[in-house]
Design an enzyme around this catalytic site. Structure first.
Site, PDB file in Angstrom:
ATOM      1  N   LYS A 229     -26.685 -16.032  37.208  1.00 19.53           N
ATOM      2  CA  LYS A 229     -27.441 -17.221  36.791  1.00 19.53           C
ATOM      3  C   LYS A 229     -26.508 -18.253  36.161  1.00 19.53           C
ATOM      4  O   LYS A 229     -26.500 -19.417  36.544  1.00 19.53           O
ATOM      5  CB  LYS A 229     -28.570 -16.838  35.812  1.00 19.53           C
ATOM      6  CG  LYS A 229     -29.542 -15.808  36.365  1.00 19.53           C
ATOM      7  CD  LYS A 229     -30.661 -15.486  35.404  1.00 19.53           C
ATOM      8  CE  LYS A 229     -30.243 -14.786  34.115  1.00 19.53           C
ATOM      9  NZ  LYS A 229     -29.654 -13.431  34.317  1.00 19.53           N
TER      10      LYS A 229
ATOM     11  N   ARG B 171     -38.889 -14.802  30.287  1.00 21.50           N
ATOM     12  CA  ARG B 171     -38.527 -13.414  30.574  1.00 21.50           C
ATOM     13  C   ARG B 171     -39.704 -12.473  30.419  1.00 21.50           C
ATOM     14  O   ARG B 171     -39.544 -11.273  30.615  1.00 21.50           O
ATOM     15  CB  ARG B 171     -37.447 -12.976  29.569  1.00 21.50           C
ATOM     16  CG  ARG B 171     -36.046 -12.944  30.149  1.00 21.50           C
ATOM     17  CD  ARG B 171     -35.133 -12.740  28.964  1.00 21.50           C
ATOM     18  NE  ARG B 171     -33.946 -12.033  29.300  1.00 21.50           N
ATOM     19  CZ  ARG B 171     -32.752 -12.618  29.434  1.00 21.50           C
ATOM     20  NH1 ARG B 171     -32.643 -13.921  29.313  1.00 21.50           N
ATOM     21  NH2 ARG B 171     -31.700 -11.889  29.687  1.00 21.50           N
TER      22      ARG B 171
ATOM     23  N   ARG C  70     -16.777  -9.096  33.088  1.00 21.76           N
ATOM     24  CA  ARG C  70     -16.958 -10.528  32.800  1.00 21.76           C
ATOM     25  C   ARG C  70     -16.152 -10.973  31.579  1.00 21.76           C
ATOM     26  O   ARG C  70     -16.049 -10.277  30.590  1.00 21.76           O
ATOM     27  CB  ARG C  70     -18.440 -10.805  32.531  1.00 21.76           C
ATOM     28  CG  ARG C  70     -18.679 -12.196  31.947  1.00 21.76           C
ATOM     29  CD  ARG C  70     -20.117 -12.601  31.942  1.00 21.76           C
ATOM     30  NE  ARG C  70     -20.992 -11.694  31.238  1.00 21.76           N
ATOM     31  CZ  ARG C  70     -22.309 -11.780  31.271  1.00 21.76           C
ATOM     32  NH1 ARG C  70     -22.902 -12.712  31.985  1.00 21.76           N
ATOM     33  NH2 ARG C  70     -23.043 -10.909  30.600  1.00 21.76           N
TER      34      ARG C  70
ATOM     35  N   ARG D 103     -18.401 -10.674  25.814  1.00 21.15           N
ATOM     36  CA  ARG D 103     -19.615 -10.565  25.012  1.00 21.15           C
ATOM     37  C   ARG D 103     -19.785  -9.170  24.420  1.00 21.15           C
ATOM     38  O   ARG D 103     -19.482  -8.173  25.075  1.00 21.15           O
ATOM     39  CB  ARG D 103     -20.832 -10.909  25.875  1.00 21.15           C
ATOM     40  CG  ARG D 103     -21.050 -12.392  25.938  1.00 21.15           C
ATOM     41  CD  ARG D 103     -22.050 -12.815  26.976  1.00 21.15           C
ATOM     42  NE  ARG D 103     -23.290 -12.056  27.022  1.00 21.15           N
ATOM     43  CZ  ARG D 103     -24.298 -12.356  27.848  1.00 21.15           C
ATOM     44  NH1 ARG D 103     -24.202 -13.411  28.641  1.00 21.15           N
ATOM     45  NH2 ARG D 103     -25.379 -11.615  27.855  1.00 21.15           N
TER      46      ARG D 103
ATOM     47  N   ARG E 150     -30.309  -3.344  29.010  1.00 25.90           N
ATOM     48  CA  ARG E 150     -30.783  -4.679  29.424  1.00 25.90           C
ATOM     49  C   ARG E 150     -31.470  -4.601  30.788  1.00 25.90           C
ATOM     50  O   ARG E 150     -32.460  -5.281  31.029  1.00 25.90           O
ATOM     51  CB  ARG E 150     -29.605  -5.669  29.462  1.00 25.90           C
ATOM     52  CG  ARG E 150     -29.179  -6.107  28.067  1.00 25.90           C
ATOM     53  CD  ARG E 150     -27.762  -6.622  27.999  1.00 25.90           C
ATOM     54  NE  ARG E 150     -27.512  -7.785  28.802  1.00 25.90           N
ATOM     55  CZ  ARG E 150     -26.284  -8.235  29.091  1.00 25.90           C
ATOM     56  NH1 ARG E 150     -25.220  -7.601  28.623  1.00 25.90           N
ATOM     57  NH2 ARG E 150     -26.131  -9.303  29.820  1.00 25.90           N
TER      58      ARG E 150
HETATM   59  P1  AP5 Z   1     -23.076 -14.409  35.181  1.00 25.73           P
HETATM   60  O1  AP5 Z   1     -23.199 -15.681  35.941  1.00 25.73           O
HETATM   61  O2  AP5 Z   1     -22.481 -14.471  33.822  1.00 25.73           O
HETATM   62  O3  AP5 Z   1     -24.499 -13.671  35.180  1.00 25.73           O
HETATM   63  P2  AP5 Z   1     -25.842 -14.029  34.412  1.00 25.73           P
HETATM   64  O4  AP5 Z   1     -26.969 -13.802  35.381  1.00 25.73           O
HETATM   65  O5  AP5 Z   1     -25.765 -15.378  33.770  1.00 25.73           O
HETATM   66  O6  AP5 Z   1     -25.831 -12.842  33.371  1.00 25.73           O
HETATM   67  P3  AP5 Z   1     -26.163 -12.741  31.814  1.00 25.73           P
HETATM   68  O7  AP5 Z   1     -25.582 -11.433  31.354  1.00 25.73           O
HETATM   69  O8  AP5 Z   1     -25.751 -13.969  31.072  1.00 25.73           O
HETATM   70  O9  AP5 Z   1     -27.701 -12.630  31.871  1.00 25.73           O
HETATM   71  P4  AP5 Z   1     -28.606 -12.060  30.820  1.00 25.73           P
HETATM   72  O10 AP5 Z   1     -29.879 -12.557  31.354  1.00 25.73           O
HETATM   73  O11 AP5 Z   1     -28.540 -10.620  30.534  1.00 25.73           O
HETATM   74  O12 AP5 Z   1     -28.049 -12.643  29.439  1.00 25.73           O
HETATM   75  P5  AP5 Z   1     -28.569 -13.769  28.480  1.00 25.73           P
HETATM   76  O13 AP5 Z   1     -27.379 -14.422  27.906  1.00 25.73           O
HETATM   77  O14 AP5 Z   1     -29.606 -14.615  29.134  1.00 25.73           O
HETATM   78  O15 AP5 Z   1     -22.253 -13.367  36.104  1.00 25.73           O
HETATM   79  C1  AP5 Z   1     -21.912 -12.084  35.607  1.00 25.73           C
HETATM   80  C2  AP5 Z   1     -20.498 -11.696  36.099  1.00 25.73           C
HETATM   81  O16 AP5 Z   1     -20.538 -11.525  37.522  1.00 25.73           O
HETATM   82  C3  AP5 Z   1     -19.431 -12.769  35.826  1.00 25.73           C
HETATM   83  O17 AP5 Z   1     -18.222 -12.132  35.494  1.00 25.73           O
HETATM   84  C4  AP5 Z   1     -19.292 -13.521  37.173  1.00 25.73           C
HETATM   85  O18 AP5 Z   1     -17.984 -14.026  37.367  1.00 25.73           O
HETATM   86  C5  AP5 Z   1     -19.621 -12.424  38.173  1.00 25.73           C
HETATM   87  N1  AP5 Z   1     -20.334 -12.921  39.354  1.00 25.73           N
HETATM   88  C6  AP5 Z   1     -21.318 -13.871  39.399  1.00 25.73           C
HETATM   89  N2  AP5 Z   1     -21.764 -14.048  40.651  1.00 25.73           N
HETATM   90  C7  AP5 Z   1     -21.042 -13.158  41.429  1.00 25.73           C
HETATM   91  C8  AP5 Z   1     -21.038 -12.858  42.838  1.00 25.73           C
HETATM   92  N3  AP5 Z   1     -21.873 -13.493  43.691  1.00 25.73           N
HETATM   93  N4  AP5 Z   1     -20.179 -11.913  43.279  1.00 25.73           N
HETATM   94  C9  AP5 Z   1     -19.331 -11.267  42.416  1.00 25.73           C
HETATM   95  N5  AP5 Z   1     -19.288 -11.521  41.078  1.00 25.73           N
HETATM   96  C10 AP5 Z   1     -20.132 -12.459  40.594  1.00 25.73           C
HETATM   97  O19 AP5 Z   1     -29.331 -12.915  27.376  1.00 25.73           O
HETATM   98  C11 AP5 Z   1     -28.641 -12.078  26.468  1.00 25.73           C
HETATM   99  C12 AP5 Z   1     -29.635 -11.456  25.502  1.00 25.73           C
HETATM  100  O20 AP5 Z   1     -30.326 -12.494  24.760  1.00 25.73           O
HETATM  101  C13 AP5 Z   1     -30.780 -10.645  26.147  1.00 25.73           C
HETATM  102  O21 AP5 Z   1     -30.373  -9.314  26.399  1.00 25.73           O
HETATM  103  C14 AP5 Z   1     -31.880 -10.756  25.081  1.00 25.73           C
HETATM  104  O22 AP5 Z   1     -31.638  -9.882  24.021  1.00 25.73           O
HETATM  105  C15 AP5 Z   1     -31.702 -12.171  24.557  1.00 25.73           C
HETATM  106  N6  AP5 Z   1     -32.515 -13.154  25.298  1.00 25.73           N
HETATM  107  C16 AP5 Z   1     -32.039 -14.218  26.028  1.00 25.73           C
HETATM  108  N7  AP5 Z   1     -33.063 -14.919  26.543  1.00 25.73           N
HETATM  109  C17 AP5 Z   1     -34.213 -14.291  26.135  1.00 25.73           C
HETATM  110  C18 AP5 Z   1     -35.598 -14.534  26.373  1.00 25.73           C
HETATM  111  N8  AP5 Z   1     -36.016 -15.557  27.158  1.00 25.73           N
HETATM  112  N9  AP5 Z   1     -36.489 -13.678  25.832  1.00 25.73           N
HETATM  113  C19 AP5 Z   1     -36.100 -12.648  25.045  1.00 25.73           C
HETATM  114  N10 AP5 Z   1     -34.801 -12.359  24.779  1.00 25.73           N
HETATM  115  C20 AP5 Z   1     -33.856 -13.179  25.330  1.00 25.73           C
END
Ligand code: AP5
Length: 212
Positions: free
Chosen positions: A15, A90, A124, A158, A169
């Site tokens: 994402k 979410r 990552r 992270r 997660r």
């Molecule tokens: P990346 O693009 O970083 O993936 P992402 O989908 O953004 O992953 P996140 O870990 O940021 O998502 P998340 O939803 O768990 O975390 P968030 O910060 O929202 O890509 C990942 C890796 O893969 C990178 O190294 C990239 O280079 C590689 N990659 C990408 N595309 C690729 C491809 N096609 N092929 C190969 N490699 C690739 O949330 C964190 C925490 O915050 C949650 O656990 C929760 O506790 C809290 N939180 C956040 N939002 C909410 C909400 N709305 N409600 C409740 N809690 C929340």
């Protein structure tokens, strides 16, 4: 307020990696609840204090906290042209709250297998200056240890990117977040993308969707 786009998918689906391309194509600012929560934890605010434990364990931060955060965010002037929501909503209650405060025109759901997700997240790292996202194998810096995007030389990983937390997660995703797909599908808003391809291939599929 103009309509917004939701970027949806499991942790590590790509994402954040794809958000920049959508921002460029649509002009809608990215709103990542994960980034907002991490900033609050780093600053040591009340929000950060509440969120920290949930984030470290891989669970979701309570709906009322997240909904309050989004309600404040959409009051800002740059939200008038619509936003790109990354990692929000979410849960069904979050989606229902969003429906009441901002129109959504499209939900882009990126699909990736669980085992690939673990591999992606455990490799990552991000630029400490501009936040550009990299991967040890799949997206290394073009010149070792220098950010392609801003030339920065400091990088960070992270705290919640360990294998154990990633698996927690993923459980939270399958139990609480994935039901949203059929919720949005029933409203005719869902567009599925196969995320099991290279970063460029996934980006091209998303661009095609947006330009349709
Ligand atoms: P990346 O693009 O970083 O993936 P992402 O989908 O953004 O992953 P996140 O870990 O940021 O998502 P998340 O939803 O768990 O975390 P968030 O910060 O929202 O890509 C990942 C890796 O893969 C990178 O190294 C990239 O280079 C590689 N990659 C990408 N595309 C690729 C491809 N096609 N092929 C190969 N490699 C690739 O949330 C964190 C925490 O915050 C949650 O656990 C929760 O506790 C809290 N939180 C956040 N939002 C909410 C909400 N709305 N409600 C409740 N809690 C929340």
């Amino acid at each position: 307020m103009d309509s917004s786009i939701v970027l949806f998918g499991p942790p590590g689906a790509g994402k954040g990696t794809q958000a920049g391309r959508i921002v460029q194509a649509t002009g809608k600012p990215q709103v990542s609840t994960g980034d907002m929560l991490r900033a609050a934890v780093e600053e040591g605010t009340e929000l950060g204090r509440i969120a920290k434990g949930y984030m470290e364990s891989g669970g979701l931060v309570p709906d009322e906290v997240i909904i309050g955060l989004i309600k404040e965010r959409i009051k800002q002037p740059d939200a008038s042209g619509g936003l790109l929501f990354d990692g929000f909503p979410r849960t069904i209650p979050q989606a229902e709250a969003l429906e009441e405060i901002a129109p959504v025109s499209m939900v882009i759901a990126i699909h990736v297998e669980d085992e690939s997700i673990v591999e992606r997240i455990c490799g990552r790292f991000t630029c400490a200056s501009c936040g550009e996202v990299y991967h040890d194998v799949f997206r290394p810096c073009k010149i070792d240890s220098i950010c392609d995007s801003c030339g920065g030389i400091e990088f960070k990983r992270r705290a919640d990117d360990s294998e154990q937390t990633v698996r927690a997660r993923l459980s939270a995703y399958h139990e609480q977040t994935s039901p949203l797909e059929s919720w949005y599908e029933s409203k005719g808003l869902l567009q599925r993308i196969d995320g099991n391809h290279s970063i460029d291939q996934v980006g091209n599929s998303i661009s095609n969707l947006i330009n349709e």
